[in-house]
Design a protein around this motif. Sequence first.
Motif, mmCIF file in Angstrom:
data_model
loop_
_atom_site.group_PDB
_atom_site.id
_atom_site.type_symbol
_atom_site.label_atom_id
_atom_site.label_comp_id
_atom_site.label_asym_id
_atom_site.label_seq_id
_atom_site.Cartn_x
_atom_site.Cartn_y
_atom_site.Cartn_z
ATOM 1 N N LEU A 1 -10.526 -27.351 -53.223
ATOM 2 C CA LEU A 1 -10.458 -28.315 -52.149
ATOM 3 C C LEU A 1 -9.754 -27.789 -50.890
ATOM 4 N N THR A 2 -8.395 -27.246 -51.232
ATOM 5 C CA THR A 2 -7.611 -27.004 -49.789
ATOM 6 C C THR A 2 -8.396 -25.468 -49.684
ATOM 7 N N ASP A 3 -9.126 -24.894 -50.343
ATOM 8 C CA ASP A 3 -9.776 -23.664 -49.869
ATOM 9 C C ASP A 3 -10.996 -23.907 -49.056
ATOM 10 N N PHE A 4 -11.588 -25.263 -49.169
ATOM 11 C CA PHE A 4 -12.648 -25.525 -48.254
ATOM 12 C C PHE A 4 -12.075 -25.996 -46.932
ATOM 13 N N ALA A 5 -11.082 -26.867 -47.197
ATOM 14 C CA ALA A 5 -10.217 -27.140 -45.707
ATOM 15 C C ALA A 5 -9.814 -25.956 -45.059
ATOM 16 N N SER A 6 -9.282 -24.850 -45.893
ATOM 17 C CA SER A 6 -8.727 -23.831 -45.193
ATOM 18 C C SER A 6 -9.877 -22.771 -44.640
ATOM 19 N N LEU A 7 -10.956 -22.670 -45.364
ATOM 20 C CA LEU A 7 -11.783 -21.943 -44.667
ATOM 21 C C LEU A 7 -12.508 -22.465 -43.629
ATOM 22 N N SER A 8 -12.676 -23.811 -43.679
ATOM 23 C CA SER A 8 -13.454 -24.398 -42.553
ATOM 24 C C SER A 8 -12.418 -24.503 -41.333
ATOM 25 N N LEU A 9 -10.956 -24.624 -41.541
ATOM 26 C CA LEU A 9 -10.153 -24.315 -40.405
ATOM 27 C C LEU A 9 -10.387 -22.923 -40.037
ATOM 28 N N ALA A 10 -10.248 -21.998 -40.828
ATOM 29 C CA ALA A 10 -10.252 -20.620 -40.425
ATOM 30 C C ALA A 10 -11.717 -20.263 -39.462
ATOM 31 N N TRP A 11 -12.893 -20.690 -40.018
ATOM 32 C CA TRP A 11 -14.020 -20.906 -39.133
ATOM 33 C C TRP A 11 -13.919 -21.384 -37.829
ATOM 34 N N PHE A 12 -13.352 -22.796 -37.830
ATOM 35 C CA PHE A 12 -12.976 -23.193 -36.484
ATOM 36 C C PHE A 12 -12.169 -22.307 -35.539
ATOM 37 N N ALA A 13 -11.036 -21.637 -36.266
ATOM 38 C CA ALA A 13 -10.331 -20.837 -35.402
ATOM 39 C C ALA A 13 -11.218 -19.632 -34.734
ATOM 40 N N PHE A 14 -12.059 -19.187 -35.584
ATOM 41 C CA PHE A 14 -12.891 -18.060 -34.708
ATOM 42 C C PHE A 14 -13.754 -18.536 -33.954
ATOM 43 N N ARG A 15 -14.439 -19.807 -34.093
ATOM 44 C CA ARG A 15 -15.045 -20.648 -33.047
ATOM 45 C C ARG A 15 -14.353 -20.823 -31.856
ATOM 46 N N LEU A 16 -13.114 -21.262 -31.957
ATOM 47 C CA LEU A 16 -12.168 -21.577 -30.614
ATOM 48 C C LEU A 16 -11.720 -20.484 -30.162
ATOM 49 N N SER A 17 -11.441 -19.055 -30.659
ATOM 50 C CA SER A 17 -11.202 -18.014 -30.068
ATOM 51 C C SER A 17 -11.992 -17.530 -29.174
ATOM 52 N N ARG A 18 -13.434 -17.783 -29.330
ATOM 53 C CA ARG A 18 -14.393 -17.300 -28.355
ATOM 54 C C ARG A 18 -14.290 -17.909 -27.115
ATOM 55 N N ARG A 19 -13.490 -18.862 -27.089
ATOM 56 C CA ARG A 19 -13.424 -19.590 -25.682
ATOM 57 C C ARG A 19 -12.544 -18.602 -24.569
ATOM 58 N N PRO A 20 -13.106 -18.711 -23.337
ATOM 59 C CA PRO A 20 -12.507 -17.673 -22.270
ATOM 60 C C PRO A 20 -10.862 -18.228 -21.945
ATOM 61 N N ALA A 21 -10.115 -17.213 -21.635
ATOM 62 C CA ALA A 21 -8.813 -17.630 -21.115
ATOM 63 C C ALA A 21 -8.872 -18.338 -19.803
ATOM 64 N N ASP A 22 -7.894 -19.272 -19.663
ATOM 65 C CA ASP A 22 -7.791 -19.957 -18.429
ATOM 66 C C ASP A 22 -6.681 -20.025 -18.023
ATOM 67 N N TRP A 23 -6.260 -20.803 -16.651
ATOM 68 C CA TRP A 23 -4.888 -20.875 -16.215
ATOM 69 C C TRP A 23 -3.741 -21.544 -16.959
ATOM 70 N N LYS A 24 -4.242 -22.176 -17.931
ATOM 71 C CA LYS A 24 -3.129 -22.577 -18.663
ATOM 72 C C LYS A 24 -3.056 -21.861 -20.053
ATOM 73 N N ARG A 25 -3.811 -21.436 -20.611
ATOM 74 C CA ARG A 25 -3.984 -20.380 -21.640
ATOM 75 C C ARG A 25 -4.251 -19.024 -21.297
ATOM 76 N N THR A 26 -3.514 -18.187 -20.476
ATOM 77 C CA THR A 26 -3.894 -16.813 -19.950
ATOM 78 C C THR A 26 -4.126 -15.980 -21.068
ATOM 79 N N TYR A 27 -3.853 -16.092 -22.252
ATOM 80 C CA TYR A 27 -4.129 -15.262 -23.459
ATOM 81 C C TYR A 27 -5.216 -15.523 -24.243
ATOM 82 N N GLY A 28 -5.964 -16.845 -23.713
ATOM 83 C CA GLY A 28 -7.177 -17.454 -24.473
ATOM 84 C C GLY A 28 -6.499 -18.230 -25.572
#
Length: 308
Positions: A58-85
């Motif tokens: 169960l925690t694996d499913f949550a953790s893997l889903s969160l890890a997937w979301f992290a990769f998804r989010l990391s594709r967003r470009p940097a902006d003036w608030k988060r200059t390293y993306g």
Amino acid sequence: MHGSHGDSHSHGADAVHANNERRVGLAALLTGSFMFAEVAGGIIAGSLALLADAGHMLTDFASLSLAWFAFRLSRRPADWKRTYGFDRFQVLVAFANGLALFAIAAWIVYEAIERLMSPLEVQGGIMVVVALLGLLVNIVAFWLLQGADRENLNVRGAAIHVLGDLLGSVAALTAGAVILLTGWMPIDPLLSIVVAAIIVRSGWQVVAASGHILLEGAPEELDTRAIGPDLIANVKGVEDVHHVHVWSITQSRRMVTLHALICEDEDSDRIVRDIKARLKERFGLDHATIEIERGACADTGHEEAKPS
């Protein structure tokens, strides 16, 4: 020039991120789908090993889903608030996943001690069947993650969760076989404790590595004390190097800033190029910010001592 470097980094990372994202997502789907079958099997068989493995799943499913979301989010470009993306979010997720492993291990040990004090009847046959199916599912999930970037902390955290599940399935399968052959019930909680110990050891490695990055620590394989002497010895015109700071956004994105004291008649642009080239060649640091000084250091307000 800086823009082209950022584009090359982005293009080089896109394919890796896409592969990581796809494989982690498939592993999450596979793990989440089987989790319900393992819960049912654990309840019917009365097996702590199966229930512990299902809880971990169960925690694996949550953790893997969160890890997937992290990769998804990391594709967003940097902006003036988060200059390293958003790349650092992967490290944050890895740290959270590592802490979750400690909580899982603590719960397994607590339940195992309860079972040792008050033994329960376990149906070994059901336990073996469900554990065998779980083992096959975990092997496929682990194989998926092995094809991702294994140096990525987010992938490593996810892989350790799945590896813990795989070992849990092996423990449940072994316990079921022992119970079928001998009827010795304590094997179920005892093997659960062994799995918990393995989970803690693996979880600590992820927590330590991700925590080091979150604390802006220098990469483990790099001795920052060697940077100054190396630049002084190998870059013509550099007299002193100080205020050296090295840190990582992720394990693969390392940064360095430093001050370089140079001779009065040297070409500062040439020295900056030479320093960056040396940092990349000798230390593998390809994102450097260099502050050139002639005489006084602006941050300290006094003239830097020149080597004799």
